[in-house]
Design a protein around this motif. Structure first.
Motif, PDB file in Angstrom:
ATOM      1  N   PHE A  33       0.822  -1.266  -0.030  1.00 60.07           N
ATOM      2  CA  PHE A  33      -0.090   0.145  -0.107  1.00 60.07           C
ATOM      3  C   PHE A  33       0.929   1.393   0.087  1.00 60.07           C
ATOM      4  O   PHE A  33       0.577   2.209  -0.594  1.00 60.07           O
ATOM      5  CB  PHE A  33      -0.767   0.098   1.346  1.00 60.07           C
ATOM      6  N   GLU A  34       1.867   1.376   0.967  1.00 58.06           N
ATOM      7  CA  GLU A  34       2.666   2.516   1.017  1.00 58.06           C
ATOM      8  C   GLU A  34       3.470   2.965  -0.333  1.00 58.06           C
ATOM      9  O   GLU A  34       3.556   4.126  -0.730  1.00 58.06           O
ATOM     10  CB  GLU A  34       3.745   2.392   1.927  1.00 58.06           C
ATOM     11  N   GLU A  35       4.146   1.901  -0.998  1.00 56.27           N
ATOM     12  CA  GLU A  35       4.465   2.115  -2.188  1.00 56.27           C
ATOM     13  C   GLU A  35       3.568   2.522  -3.392  1.00 56.27           C
ATOM     14  O   GLU A  35       3.741   3.282  -4.233  1.00 56.27           O
ATOM     15  CB  GLU A  35       5.020   0.664  -2.643  1.00 56.27           C
ATOM     16  N   TYR A  36       2.330   1.907  -3.315  1.00 58.32           N
ATOM     17  CA  TYR A  36       1.426   2.195  -4.285  1.00 58.32           C
ATOM     18  C   TYR A  36       1.063   3.797  -3.857  1.00 58.32           C
ATOM     19  O   TYR A  36       1.041   4.447  -4.988  1.00 58.32           O
ATOM     20  CB  TYR A  36       0.119   1.402  -4.095  1.00 58.32           C
ATOM     21  N   MET A  37       0.934   3.988  -2.837  1.00 60.42           N
ATOM     22  CA  MET A  37       0.483   5.413  -2.620  1.00 60.42           C
ATOM     23  C   MET A  37       1.577   6.600  -2.902  1.00 60.42           C
ATOM     24  O   MET A  37       1.287   7.582  -3.686  1.00 60.42           O
ATOM     25  CB  MET A  37       0.293   5.905  -1.112  1.00 60.42           C
ATOM     26  N   ALA A  38       2.894   5.862  -2.724  1.00 62.73           N
ATOM     27  CA  ALA A  38       3.981   6.934  -3.219  1.00 62.73           C
ATOM     28  C   ALA A  38       3.999   7.097  -4.785  1.00 62.73           C
ATOM     29  O   ALA A  38       4.469   8.198  -5.208  1.00 62.73           O
ATOM     30  CB  ALA A  38       5.352   6.540  -2.503  1.00 62.73           C
ATOM     31  N   THR A  39       3.812   6.138  -5.078  1.00 61.45           N
ATOM     32  CA  THR A  39       3.823   5.928  -6.696  1.00 61.45           C
ATOM     33  C   THR A  39       2.819   7.061  -7.338  1.00 61.45           C
ATOM     34  O   THR A  39       3.052   7.891  -8.107  1.00 61.45           O
ATOM     35  CB  THR A  39       3.721   4.686  -7.393  1.00 61.45           C
ATOM     36  N   LYS A  40       1.396   6.684  -6.915  1.00 60.96           N
ATOM     37  CA  LYS A  40       0.471   7.537  -7.155  1.00 60.96           C
ATOM     38  C   LYS A  40       0.944   9.268  -7.048  1.00 60.96           C
ATOM     39  O   LYS A  40       0.294  10.207  -7.831  1.00 60.96           O
ATOM     40  CB  LYS A  40      -0.696   7.224  -6.657  1.00 60.96           C
ATOM     41  N   ALA A  41       1.249   9.380  -5.769  1.00 59.15           N
ATOM     42  CA  ALA A  41       1.522  10.783  -5.461  1.00 59.15           C
ATOM     43  C   ALA A  41       2.534  11.313  -6.320  1.00 59.15           C
ATOM     44  O   ALA A  41       2.479  12.551  -6.567  1.00 59.15           O
ATOM     45  CB  ALA A  41       2.070  10.811  -3.952  1.00 59.15           C
ATOM     46  N   GLU A  42       3.687  10.703  -6.608  1.00 57.03           N
ATOM     47  CA  GLU A  42       4.680  11.177  -7.380  1.00 57.03           C
ATOM     48  C   GLU A  42       4.033  11.513  -8.983  1.00 57.03           C
ATOM     49  O   GLU A  42       4.509  12.557  -9.416  1.00 57.03           O
ATOM     50  CB  GLU A  42       5.747  10.166  -7.562  1.00 57.03           C
TER      51      GLU A  42
END
Length: 213
Positions: A12-21
Motif C-alpha cells: 500500500f505505501e509503495e502504491y500511494m508513493a507512486t501515485k503521489a509522485e
C-alpha cells in the motif's frame, strides 16, 4: 499482506508513493504549462513600477510580481474550463484542461494560489514583517469573495458579459505598500490603478463581445 487482483503482494505505501509522485509531476507540468506561457506580464510590471515610484528596487518587487502571475494564471486556467468560458486555445496553445484534463487543472489552480502566498511569505527579504502582512492581506481580499472569485462567479452568471476585476488595483497598491509608501500615496495609486484596470478590462473584453476588432 493483502494481495492484488493477480495474486501478488500489494504494498500500500509503495502504491500511494507512486501515485503521489505521478500527481505531483502532473501538477508541476500543468502549472508550468500555463505560468510560463508567453504572457504580456502587465500585472507584475505594474507592480514593479508602483514600487519604484517610492524608490523601491526592482529585485524587491519581483517576489510579489511572480506571485501575482501565479494568481493570474490560476484565474486563466479556471476561466478556460468548460463550465466557465469553455475555451480550447489560449495564446495559440491548447488550454490547460485540453492538455492535462479538467481534474488536474482544478488541482493545479488551487496549488498555484497556495504557492503564490507561500512565495510572498518565504522569499520577501529585507522588508518589515508588518508590510509583508499588509501585502498578503491585500492580495487575500482581492482574490476572495469580494474580488477575483466574485468576478468568476459573475462571469458564469453573465456568460461572458463585461466583468471588472480588482487584481490590477491590488498590484499597484501592494507595490506601494511593500516599499513603505504613505497612506496618502497608497490611496492615490489605488485610485489611479482602479481607472487603469477598468480601461484595461474594457479594451480586453469589448472585442470579445462585439467581435468588431
Amino acid at each position: 499482506m493483502p494481495l492484488n487482483h493477480s495474486g501478488s503482494v500489494f504494498h500500500f505505501e509503495e502504491y500511494m508513493a507512486t501515485k503521489a509522485e505521478r500527481v505531483n509531476k502532473a501538477l508541476d507540468e500543468a502549472m508550468r504549462y500555463s505560468l510560463l506561457a508567453n504572457g504580456k506580464r502587465i500585472r507584475p510590471i505594474l507592480y514593479i513600477t508602483s514600487c519604484e515610484l517610492v524608490g523601491g528596487d526592482e529585485s524587491l518587487a519581483l517576489t510579489v510580481g511572480c506571485a501575482v502571475e501565479m494568481i493570474h494564471t490560476m484565474s486563466l486556467i479556471h476561466d478556460d474550463l468548460p463550465y466557465m468560458d469553455n475555451d480550447d486555445l489560449r495564446r495559440g496553445k491548447p488550454t490547460n484542461h485540453k492538455a492535462f484534463g479538467e481534474a488536474i487543472v482544478v488541482l493545479a489552480g488551487g496549488a498555484l494560489l497556495s504557492l503564490a502566498f507561500d512565495h510572498v511569505m518565504a522569499w520577501t527579504i529585507d522588508v518589515p514583517p508588518e508590510l509583508v502582512v499588509r501585502v498578503v492581506a491585500e492580495l487575500g481580499v482581492v482574490v476572495g469573495s469580494d474580488g477575483l472569485m466574485a468576478g468568476q462567479i459573475v462571469n458564469i452568471a453573465c456568460e461572458g458579459q463585461l466583468v471588472t476585476t480588482k487584481l490590477l488595483d491590488a498590484l499597484a497598491v501592494c507595490g506601494m505598500i511593500m516599499d513603505g509608501g504613505s497612506m496618502a500615496e497608497v490611496e492615490r495609486v489605488r485610485r489611479y490603478a482602479r481607472c487603469t484596470g477598468l480601461l484595461f478590462q474594457v479594451v480586453d473584453d469589448i472585442p470579445d463581445i462585439t467581435k468588431v476588432w
